[in-house]
Design a protein around this motif. Structure first.
Motif, PDB file in Angstrom:
ATOM      1  N   UNK A  28       4.577  32.102  20.233  1.00  0.00           N
ATOM      2  CA  UNK A  28       4.518  33.441  19.680  1.00  0.00           C
ATOM      3  C   UNK A  28       4.656  33.449  18.182  1.00  0.00           C
ATOM      4  N   UNK A  70       1.021  32.008  16.783  1.00  0.00           N
ATOM      5  CA  UNK A  70       0.117  33.157  16.954  1.00  0.00           C
ATOM      6  C   UNK A  70       0.423  34.263  15.938  1.00  0.00           C
ATOM      7  N   UNK A  71       1.664  34.711  15.908  1.00  0.00           N
ATOM      8  CA  UNK A  71       1.991  35.871  15.071  1.00  0.00           C
ATOM      9  C   UNK A  71       2.005  35.510  13.580  1.00  0.00           C
ATOM     10  N   UNK A 108      12.824  38.169  20.604  1.00  0.00           N
ATOM     11  CA  UNK A 108      11.791  38.960  21.271  1.00  0.00           C
ATOM     12  C   UNK A 108      11.434  38.349  22.631  1.00  0.00           C
ATOM     13  N   UNK A 143      14.251  39.138  25.015  1.00  0.00           N
ATOM     14  CA  UNK A 143      14.180  40.551  25.422  1.00  0.00           C
ATOM     15  C   UNK A 143      13.131  40.731  26.517  1.00  0.00           C
ATOM     16  N   UNK A 173      -2.711  42.398   4.461  1.00  0.00           N
ATOM     17  CA  UNK A 173      -3.218  41.940   5.766  1.00  0.00           C
ATOM     18  C   UNK A 173      -3.744  43.144   6.549  1.00  0.00           C
ATOM     19  N   UNK A 224      11.597  44.896  13.422  1.00  0.00           N
ATOM     20  CA  UNK A 224      11.975  43.819  14.357  1.00  0.00           C
ATOM     21  C   UNK A 224      12.556  44.428  15.632  1.00  0.00           C
ATOM     22  N   UNK A 242       9.957  45.951  17.851  1.00  0.00           N
ATOM     23  CA  UNK A 242       9.253  44.902  18.597  1.00  0.00           C
ATOM     24  C   UNK A 242      10.092  44.409  19.778  1.00  0.00           C
ATOM     25  N   UNK A 243      11.403  44.247  19.551  1.00  0.00           N
ATOM     26  CA  UNK A 243      12.305  43.826  20.632  1.00  0.00           C
ATOM     27  C   UNK A 243      12.212  44.823  21.790  1.00  0.00           C
ATOM     28  N   UNK A 288       8.952  44.605  23.694  1.00  0.00           N
ATOM     29  CA  UNK A 288       8.962  43.415  24.564  1.00  0.00           C
ATOM     30  C   UNK A 288       9.796  43.677  25.810  1.00  0.00           C
ATOM     31  N   UNK A 346       3.131  43.146  26.278  1.00  0.00           N
ATOM     32  CA  UNK A 346       3.476  42.657  24.947  1.00  0.00           C
ATOM     33  C   UNK A 346       3.192  41.164  24.845  1.00  0.00           C
ATOM     34  N   UNK A 347       1.917  40.824  24.944  1.00  0.00           N
ATOM     35  CA  UNK A 347       1.471  39.428  24.842  1.00  0.00           C
ATOM     36  C   UNK A 347       1.614  38.958  23.391  1.00  0.00           C
ATOM     37  N   UNK A 348       1.514  37.643  23.136  1.00  0.00           N
ATOM     38  CA  UNK A 348       1.567  37.172  21.745  1.00  0.00           C
ATOM     39  C   UNK A 348       0.524  37.855  20.853  1.00  0.00           C
ATOM     40  N   UNK A 349      -0.672  38.105  21.402  1.00  0.00           N
ATOM     41  CA  UNK A 349      -1.720  38.745  20.583  1.00  0.00           C
ATOM     42  C   UNK A 349      -1.366  40.200  20.258  1.00  0.00           C
ATOM     43  N   UNK A 385       1.710  41.338  20.165  1.00  0.00           N
ATOM     44  CA  UNK A 385       2.855  41.176  19.262  1.00  0.00           C
ATOM     45  C   UNK A 385       2.349  41.021  17.830  1.00  0.00           C
ATOM     46  N   UNK A 386       1.363  40.181  17.648  1.00  0.00           N
ATOM     47  CA  UNK A 386       0.756  39.973  16.321  1.00  0.00           C
ATOM     48  C   UNK A 386       0.252  41.293  15.755  1.00  0.00           C
ATOM     49  N   UNK A 408       3.078  43.691  14.887  1.00  0.00           N
ATOM     50  CA  UNK A 408       3.810  43.232  13.708  1.00  0.00           C
ATOM     51  C   UNK A 408       3.032  43.611  12.444  1.00  0.00           C
TER      52      UNK A 408
END
Lengths: 148, 143
Positions: free
Chosen positions: A31, A35-36, A114, A117, B1, B105, B108-109, B112, B119-122, B124-125, B128
């Motif tokens: 993660x 990725x992030x 995260x 969680x 970004x 943060x 996001x917690x 998740x 809430x996949x890594x993608x 999450x990205x 964020x």
């Protein structure tokens, strides 16, 4: 020296006992680092294919490294009253050999929270989160301590 | 970004679930921040109870989530959507912008925690990046 209450020690070990080191390590490393915050891949140039999230998730070197990181976290948990000394050599390694910017420790720490969680849901209460945030900030400070 | 179309889709998708639980998620995010990051408590010294259960935290938490929903609904002009709030934070509340990252943060917690499958890594990205854009927009009027 960091002061830990009995409640904090208990909170840490209760969650730690439930953690699958390989799985959690893999999730956190995938993660956060890969990725992030893709620029963190700069430290993993020997790991092979990191081109897409699926490649990262399936990469065995990533999995092994994630596990190593969480196993090391276990060392801190076993030595809560002396994390700084426990991590002295690791800190030197990250500074002198690996040349890792300590900002990365913070990023990985955030990702770990995260992941926890997501895995533990309601059991990851605000109090549990607060205790683990404290643990990670102590770990990060110790890992940064030998940088100069 | 800048946000890609994929980012925008990810954010809209997960936020469509989040916006319906604004008060609960807001209270969780704010309460967790106040508990785990004591420096942030300095802005809420007038609260009698800073826990997740506090009615003050619930009211304020809902406001925060609703404001972010506004940003999601105007995802092509987050700056415009946050303009008044930016003025408020800059001149009246004077919250140090470093704290936006801390609250992000905790949001996001909470995402998740409540939506682990989504809430996949993608995702999450994308979230964020989106929260970074919101934070940036919130700080625009500071100086």
């Amino acid at each position: 020296m960091v002061h830990w209450t009995e409640e904090e020690r208990c909170t840490i070990s209760t969650l730690w006992d439930k953690i699958d080191t390989e799985e959690v390590g893999h999730q956190a490393l995938t993660r956060s680092h890969l990725v992030v915050y893709p620029w963190t891949q700069r430290y993993f140039s020997t790991f092979g294919n990191l081109s897409k999230p699926a490649a990262i998730a399936g990469n065995p070197k990533v999995r092994a490294h994630g596990k190593r990181v969480i196993v090391a976290l276990g060392d801190a948990i076993k030595n809560l009253d002396n994390v700084k000394a426990t991590y002295a050599k690791l800190s030197e390694l990250h500074s002198e050999k690996l040349h890792v910017d300590p900002e990365n420790f913070r990023l990985l720490g955030e990702a770990l929270i995260i992941v926890l969680a997501g895995q533990f849901g309601a059991a990851f209460t605000p109090a549990v989160q607060a205790t683990w945030q404290k643990l990670l900030s102590v770990v990060i400070s110790a890992l940064s301590s030998k940088y100069h | 970004m800048p946000l890609t179309q994929v980012d925008k889709n990810h954010v809209k998708s997960i936020w469509s679930k989040a916006s319906g639980k604004a008060e609960e998620l807001g209270a969780q995010a704010l309460g967790r921040m106040l508990q785990a990051f004591p420096n942030t408590r300095t802005y809420f010294s007038h609260y009698s109870d800073m826990s997740v259960k506090s009615s003050q935290v619930h009211v304020h938490g809902k406001k925060i989530i609703d404001a972010i929903t506004e940003a999601v609904n105007h995802i092509d002009d987050i700056s415009g959507a946050m303009s008044e709030l930016s003025t408020l934070h800059a001149h009246t509340l004077r919250v140090d912008p470093a704290n936006f990252k801390v609250l992000s943060h905790n949001i996001l917690v909470v995402l998740a925690l409540y939506f682990p499958a989504d809430f996949t890594p993608e995702v999450h990205l994308s979230c964020d990046k989106f929260l970074s854009c919101v934070s940036y927009a919130l700080a625009e009027k500071y100086r």
